[in-house]
Design a protein around this motif. Structure first.
Motif, PDB file in Angstrom:
ATOM      1  N   GLU A  88     129.071 123.472  51.398  1.00  0.00           N
ATOM      2  CA  GLU A  88     128.830 122.859  49.598  1.00  0.00           C
ATOM      3  C   GLU A  88     128.819 124.578  49.113  1.00  0.00           C
ATOM      4  O   GLU A  88     129.169 124.664  48.810  1.00  0.00           O
ATOM      5  CB  GLU A  88     127.923 122.610  49.827  1.00  0.00           C
ATOM      6  CG  GLU A  88     127.748 120.891  50.259  1.00  0.00           C
ATOM      7  CD  GLU A  88     126.876 120.323  49.871  1.00  0.00           C
ATOM      8  OE1 GLU A  88     127.401 119.001  50.085  1.00  0.00           O
ATOM      9  OE2 GLU A  88     125.246 120.569  49.747  1.00  0.00           O
TER      10      GLU A  88
ATOM     11  N   GLU B 190     124.191 114.328  44.886  1.00  0.00           N
ATOM     12  CA  GLU B 190     125.172 114.710  45.892  1.00  0.00           C
ATOM     13  C   GLU B 190     126.079 113.590  45.850  1.00  0.00           C
ATOM     14  O   GLU B 190     127.256 113.155  44.526  1.00  0.00           O
ATOM     15  CB  GLU B 190     125.305 115.731  46.635  1.00  0.00           C
ATOM     16  CG  GLU B 190     124.579 117.286  46.839  1.00  0.00           C
ATOM     17  CD  GLU B 190     124.430 117.643  47.613  1.00  0.00           C
ATOM     18  OE1 GLU B 190     125.227 116.985  48.694  1.00  0.00           O
ATOM     19  OE2 GLU B 190     124.334 119.014  47.744  1.00  0.00           O
TER      20      GLU B 190
ATOM     21  N   HIS C  55     118.457 115.247  47.575  1.00  0.00           N
ATOM     22  CA  HIS C  55     119.434 115.537  47.657  1.00  0.00           C
ATOM     23  C   HIS C  55     121.006 114.516  47.467  1.00  0.00           C
ATOM     24  O   HIS C  55     121.360 114.849  46.694  1.00  0.00           O
ATOM     25  CB  HIS C  55     119.271 116.724  48.940  1.00  0.00           C
ATOM     26  CG  HIS C  55     119.994 117.267  49.171  1.00  0.00           C
ATOM     27  ND1 HIS C  55     119.751 118.683  50.149  1.00  0.00           N
ATOM     28  CD2 HIS C  55     121.690 117.619  48.519  1.00  0.00           C
ATOM     29  CE1 HIS C  55     120.932 119.381  50.353  1.00  0.00           C
ATOM     30  NE2 HIS C  55     121.928 119.213  49.189  1.00  0.00           N
TER      31      HIS C  55
ATOM     32  N   HIS D  97     126.515 113.552  55.301  1.00  0.00           N
ATOM     33  CA  HIS D  97     125.461 112.761  54.745  1.00  0.00           C
ATOM     34  C   HIS D  97     124.804 111.302  54.983  1.00  0.00           C
ATOM     35  O   HIS D  97     123.931 111.176  55.210  1.00  0.00           O
ATOM     36  CB  HIS D  97     125.442 112.336  53.041  1.00  0.00           C
ATOM     37  CG  HIS D  97     126.132 113.676  51.790  1.00  0.00           C
ATOM     38  ND1 HIS D  97     126.192 113.616  50.866  1.00  0.00           N
ATOM     39  CD2 HIS D  97     125.593 115.174  52.267  1.00  0.00           C
ATOM     40  CE1 HIS D  97     125.973 114.392  50.194  1.00  0.00           C
ATOM     41  NE2 HIS D  97     125.998 115.674  51.734  1.00  0.00           N
TER      42      HIS D  97
ATOM     43  N   HIS E 256     126.335 122.708  57.510  1.00  0.00           N
ATOM     44  CA  HIS E 256     126.842 121.476  56.085  1.00  0.00           C
ATOM     45  C   HIS E 256     126.753 122.744  53.652  1.00  0.00           C
ATOM     46  O   HIS E 256     127.087 122.516  53.555  1.00  0.00           O
ATOM     47  CB  HIS E 256     126.279 120.424  55.456  1.00  0.00           C
ATOM     48  CG  HIS E 256     126.272 119.213  54.438  1.00  0.00           C
ATOM     49  ND1 HIS E 256     127.294 118.094  54.461  1.00  0.00           N
ATOM     50  CD2 HIS E 256     125.549 118.784  53.432  1.00  0.00           C
ATOM     51  CE1 HIS E 256     127.078 117.458  53.176  1.00  0.00           C
ATOM     52  NE2 HIS E 256     126.167 117.983  52.581  1.00  0.00           N
TER      53      HIS E 256
HETATM   54 FE   LIG Z   1     125.313 117.346  50.497  1.00  0.00          FE
END
Ligand SMILES: [Fe+2]
Ligand SMILES: [Fe+2]
Length: 232
Positions: free
Chosen positions: A142, A224, A220, A176, A138
């Protein structure tokens, strides 16, 4: 001074007052992946009723003391996309890059040494490593695809780039949800990282670091999902 009430969502409260995340965590109220429902709705839906008034009082008292102590809230809506991306890279991606490999060695060690006396350590070992693999993939997506596009959009305001970002965000939000679920399962397996009697130092350190991983990751994902991605 405006304090919070039951029409506010956990995501909106944590956006203004980051420390509220500690109280939401204690009360097992999701503020990241599922943080966009008003508190009133959450309390009605929860199988095990939570005392929303007491929770709000605790949060508001703590918020007032926090402001009185001279702390200033970051107005995330005033922060540029690049600043927010850089904040996420430094405080969350860098943290994971430094932490996941050493933590994997500790999770493996306590499973090896204490797994026969504490069988849940096998599931913890497996779930942690799924988490690690998912998260590492992941972060690559990103950093390689999404974040450069966001910075590019900031300079060009090109609607085609915004469309690409919005598509990528959907996949990132699914990731997520998946890693958030794994964290929840690890927390349940360990009864909120409750140590067995006579736990050795490695056991203690592993649980403390897993708890830190959980806290850091919820912040986190919150930044996002609820702030950065909301712009697209
Ligand atoms: Fe993320
Ligand atoms: Fe990220």
């Amino acid at each position: 001074m405006k304090t919070f009430d039951i029409s506010d969502t956990p995501a909106a409260i944590v956006k203004v007052f980051p420390k509220a995340s500690d109280f939401f965590k204690q009360a097992k109220v999701d503020f990241c992946c599922g943080g966009n429902q008003p508190l009133l709705e959450i309390s009605e839906k929860k199988k095990k009723k939570i005392d929303i008034d007491a929770l709000l009082t605790t949060i508001n008292d703590s918020y007032v003391s926090w402001l009185e102590a001279g702390n200033k809230q970051i107005d995330w809506d005033e922060v540029t996309y690049s600043e927010l991306v850089d904040h996420i890279l430094v405080n969350h991606h860098q943290y994971l890059q430094n932490e996941l490999t050493p933590l994997s060695q500790f999770v493996t060690k306590i499973y090896k040494v204490h797994g026969s006396a504490h069988p849940h350590l096998e599931s913890l070992f497996k779930k942690f490593h799924v988490f690690k693999m998912e998260m590492e993939g992941h972060l690559i997506e990103e950093e390689r695809d999404l974040f450069p596009l966001i910075k590019q959009y900031e300079e060009t305001l090109d609607p085609q780039i915004a469309e690409k970002i919005s598509l990528l965000n959907e996949t990132m939000i699914e990731d997520h949800e998946y890693v958030g679920e794994l964290l929840k399962e690890m927390n349940q397996l360990t009864n909120d990282y409750e140590l067995p009697e006579g736990a050795c130092n490695s056991y203690r350190m592993t649980y403390a670091r897993l708890q830190e991983l959980e806290d850091n990751t919820y912040q986190h994902i919150h930044l996002e999902n609820n702030i950065l991605f909301k712009n697209f």
